[in-house]
Design a protein around this motif. Structure first.
Motif, mmCIF file in Angstrom:
data_model
loop_
_atom_site.group_PDB
_atom_site.id
_atom_site.type_symbol
_atom_site.label_atom_id
_atom_site.label_comp_id
_atom_site.label_asym_id
_atom_site.label_seq_id
_atom_site.Cartn_x
_atom_site.Cartn_y
_atom_site.Cartn_z
ATOM 1 N N GLU A 114 0.837 -1.211 0.000
ATOM 2 C CA GLU A 114 0.000 0.000 0.000
ATOM 3 C C GLU A 114 0.867 1.253 0.000
ATOM 4 O OE1 GLU A 114 -3.384 2.250 -0.244
ATOM 5 O OE2 GLU A 114 -3.174 0.089 -0.463
ATOM 6 N N MET A 115 1.920 1.264 0.785
ATOM 7 C CA MET A 115 2.804 2.436 0.809
ATOM 8 C C MET A 115 3.493 2.617 -0.544
ATOM 9 S SD MET A 115 4.313 2.211 4.660
ATOM 10 C CE MET A 115 5.019 3.846 4.685
ATOM 11 N N ARG A 116 3.843 1.516 -1.183
ATOM 12 C CA ARG A 116 4.461 1.610 -2.507
ATOM 13 C C ARG A 116 3.475 2.186 -3.516
ATOM 14 N NH1 ARG A 116 7.565 -3.524 -3.238
ATOM 15 N NH2 ARG A 116 9.050 -2.484 -1.906
ATOM 16 N N ARG A 117 2.203 1.791 -3.423
ATOM 17 C CA ARG A 117 1.173 2.337 -4.319
ATOM 18 C C ARG A 117 1.043 3.844 -4.127
ATOM 19 N NH1 ARG A 117 -3.188 -2.178 -3.045
ATOM 20 N NH2 ARG A 117 -2.427 -3.776 -4.440
ATOM 21 N N TRP A 118 1.062 4.287 -2.870
ATOM 22 C CA TRP A 118 0.971 5.720 -2.610
ATOM 23 C C TRP A 118 2.136 6.449 -3.244
ATOM 24 C CZ3 TRP A 118 -1.143 7.438 2.753
ATOM 25 C CH2 TRP A 118 -2.399 6.868 2.956
ATOM 26 N N GLY A 119 3.325 5.879 -3.159
ATOM 27 C CA GLY A 119 4.495 6.475 -3.801
ATOM 28 C C GLY A 119 4.329 6.551 -5.304
ATOM 29 N N ASN A 120 3.771 5.495 -5.899
ATOM 30 C CA ASN A 120 3.536 5.504 -7.347
ATOM 31 C C ASN A 120 2.532 6.583 -7.729
ATOM 32 O OD1 ASN A 120 5.304 3.404 -7.791
ATOM 33 N ND2 ASN A 120 3.739 1.828 -7.732
ATOM 34 N N HIS A 121 1.455 6.712 -6.943
ATOM 35 C CA HIS A 121 0.464 7.757 -7.224
ATOM 36 C C HIS A 121 1.088 9.148 -7.127
ATOM 37 C CE1 HIS A 121 -2.761 4.975 -7.583
ATOM 38 N NE2 HIS A 121 -2.759 4.614 -6.307
ATOM 39 N N TYR A 122 1.918 9.332 -6.148
ATOM 40 C CA TYR A 122 2.581 10.618 -5.970
ATOM 41 C C TYR A 122 3.475 10.915 -7.179
ATOM 42 C CZ TYR A 122 5.093 14.398 -3.685
ATOM 43 O OH TYR A 122 5.631 15.618 -3.373
ATOM 44 N N ASN A 123 4.249 9.924 -7.595
ATOM 45 C CA ASN A 123 5.127 10.121 -8.763
ATOM 46 C C ASN A 123 4.318 10.426 -10.011
ATOM 47 O OD1 ASN A 123 7.461 9.749 -7.313
ATOM 48 N ND2 ASN A 123 7.629 7.570 -7.787
ATOM 49 N N GLN A 124 3.196 9.752 -10.200
ATOM 50 C CA GLN A 124 2.356 10.016 -11.368
ATOM 51 C C GLN A 124 1.781 11.427 -11.323
ATOM 52 O OE1 GLN A 124 -0.502 6.871 -11.331
ATOM 53 N NE2 GLN A 124 0.939 5.348 -12.146
ATOM 54 N N ALA A 125 1.385 11.872 -10.134
ATOM 55 C CA ALA A 125 0.837 13.225 -10.013
ATOM 56 C C ALA A 125 1.893 14.278 -10.341
ATOM 57 C CB ALA A 125 0.288 13.435 -8.601
ATOM 58 N N VAL A 126 3.092 14.081 -9.841
ATOM 59 C CA VAL A 126 4.176 15.027 -10.126
ATOM 60 C C VAL A 126 4.512 15.015 -11.617
ATOM 61 C CG1 VAL A 126 6.618 15.506 -9.713
ATOM 62 C CG2 VAL A 126 5.125 14.993 -7.794
ATOM 63 N N HIS A 127 4.515 13.840 -12.217
ATOM 64 C CA HIS A 127 4.777 13.743 -13.658
ATOM 65 C C HIS A 127 3.695 14.504 -14.440
ATOM 66 C CE1 HIS A 127 6.235 12.059 -17.396
ATOM 67 N NE2 HIS A 127 5.010 11.639 -17.677
ATOM 68 N N ALA A 128 2.433 14.338 -14.035
ATOM 69 C CA ALA A 128 1.348 15.049 -14.715
ATOM 70 C C ALA A 128 1.496 16.552 -14.566
ATOM 71 C CB ALA A 128 0.003 14.585 -14.163
ATOM 72 N N LEU A 129 1.867 16.999 -13.383
ATOM 73 C CA LEU A 129 2.077 18.437 -13.178
ATOM 74 C C LEU A 129 3.195 18.962 -14.068
ATOM 75 C CD1 LEU A 129 1.735 18.714 -9.302
ATOM 76 C CD2 LEU A 129 0.195 19.682 -11.017
ATOM 77 N N ASN A 130 4.258 18.193 -14.173
ATOM 78 C CA ASN A 130 5.368 18.616 -15.029
ATOM 79 C C ASN A 130 4.945 18.687 -16.492
ATOM 80 O OD1 ASN A 130 7.216 18.959 -12.968
ATOM 81 N ND2 ASN A 130 7.939 16.842 -13.071
ATOM 82 N N ARG A 131 4.124 17.756 -16.939
ATOM 83 C CA ARG A 131 3.650 17.796 -18.333
ATOM 84 C C ARG A 131 2.757 19.005 -18.561
ATOM 85 N NH1 ARG A 131 2.216 12.372 -21.286
ATOM 86 N NH2 ARG A 131 1.868 14.008 -22.775
ATOM 87 N N ILE A 132 1.880 19.284 -17.607
ATOM 88 C CA ILE A 132 1.009 20.457 -17.739
ATOM 89 C C ILE A 132 1.857 21.723 -17.833
ATOM 90 C CG2 ILE A 132 -0.682 21.892 -16.511
ATOM 91 C CD1 ILE A 132 -1.838 19.243 -15.373
ATOM 92 N N ALA A 133 2.836 21.823 -16.964
ATOM 93 C CA ALA A 133 3.711 23.002 -16.982
ATOM 94 C C ALA A 133 4.474 23.085 -18.293
ATOM 95 C CB ALA A 133 4.672 22.950 -15.801
ATOM 96 N N TYR A 134 4.930 21.944 -18.811
ATOM 97 C CA TYR A 134 5.682 21.924 -20.070
ATOM 98 C C TYR A 134 4.818 22.446 -21.224
ATOM 99 C CZ TYR A 134 8.007 20.037 -24.197
ATOM 100 O OH TYR A 134 8.595 19.886 -25.422
ATOM 101 N N TYR A 135 3.612 21.878 -21.375
ATOM 102 C CA TYR A 135 2.755 22.290 -22.484
ATOM 103 C C TYR A 135 2.240 23.714 -22.299
ATOM 104 C CZ TYR A 135 2.970 17.608 -24.362
ATOM 105 O OH TYR A 135 3.417 16.442 -24.898
ATOM 106 N N ALA A 136 2.039 24.131 -21.070
ATOM 107 C CA ALA A 136 1.625 25.513 -20.829
ATOM 108 C C ALA A 136 2.751 26.467 -21.214
ATOM 109 C CB ALA A 136 1.233 25.708 -19.374
ATOM 110 N N GLY A 137 3.970 26.084 -20.905
ATOM 111 C CA GLY A 137 5.122 26.910 -21.250
ATOM 112 C C GLY A 137 5.341 27.016 -22.747
ATOM 113 N N ARG A 138 4.992 25.988 -23.496
ATOM 114 C CA ARG A 138 5.145 26.012 -24.958
ATOM 115 C C ARG A 138 3.991 26.711 -25.648
ATOM 116 N NH1 ARG A 138 7.930 20.970 -27.500
ATOM 117 N NH2 ARG A 138 7.177 22.197 -29.233
ATOM 118 N N GLY A 139 2.954 27.029 -24.893
ATOM 119 C CA GLY A 139 1.817 27.738 -25.487
ATOM 120 C C GLY A 139 0.782 26.827 -26.103
ATOM 121 N N SER A 140 0.905 25.523 -25.969
ATOM 122 C CA SER A 140 -0.073 24.625 -26.580
ATOM 123 C C SER A 140 -1.198 24.250 -25.623
ATOM 124 C CB SER A 140 0.611 23.368 -27.117
ATOM 125 O OG SER A 140 1.395 22.766 -26.117
ATOM 126 N N LEU A 141 -1.235 24.908 -24.475
ATOM 127 C CA LEU A 141 -2.306 24.684 -23.499
ATOM 128 C C LEU A 141 -2.791 26.056 -23.061
ATOM 129 C CD1 LEU A 141 -3.788 22.526 -21.753
ATOM 130 C CD2 LEU A 141 -2.007 22.849 -20.054
#
Length: 135
Positions: free
Chosen positions: A67-94
């Motif tokens: 269960e703790m490992r799953r929480w870590g995976n969810h956290y990593n996925q959330a951070v990855h999603a935030l980074n993608r949002i920031a990336y596409y927002a920075g390029r102007g495609s969002l």
């Protein structure tokens, strides 16, 4: 047999034997495991002065770890999603307003996850401060 070569024989009344069998069955243990837990519990409580004991079998420990490992995976996925949002927002495609909405939503989810992680950490620390009996 994992180094267990000594035996102890105990005589019990049929009522006490039934109670031991029932207690072992309700806790998913064999009678031998129950006796080992009780011996370890008494030794730990008298040597450390602990009043509360936590009995944790290997299956439960594995589930907690998973269960703790799953929480870590969810956290990593959330951070990855935030980074993608920031990336596409920075390029102007969002669109900016859409990016802010998604970032706010993701940040709220991360905050909820962080609160749960802190609570789990505190509860785990509290458990570890007691005598722990392994099966």
């Amino acid at each position: 047999m994992s180094g267990r070569c000594e035996r102890i024989y105990v005589r019990l009344t049929s009522g006490k034997k039934d109670r031991a069998l029932d207690l072992a069955l309700r806790n998913g243990l064999t009678v031998s495991q129950l006796v080992r837990v009780l011996i370890q519990l008494l030794a730990d409580c008298t040597s450390e002065g602990a009043r509360t004991a936590v009995v944790l079998d290997r299956a439960s420990a594995a589930r907690i770890e998973r269960e703790m490992r799953r929480w870590g995976n969810h956290y990593n996925q959330a951070v990855h999603a935030l980074n993608r949002i920031a990336y596409y927002a920075g390029r102007g495609s969002l669109r900016t307003e859409e990016a802010h909405r998604l970032l706010g939503l993701a940040a709220g989810n991360l905050e909820d996850l962080n609160v749960a992680v802190v609570q789990l950490r505190e509860e785990t620390h509290a458990i570890c401060s007691h005598a722990i009996v392994s099966v």
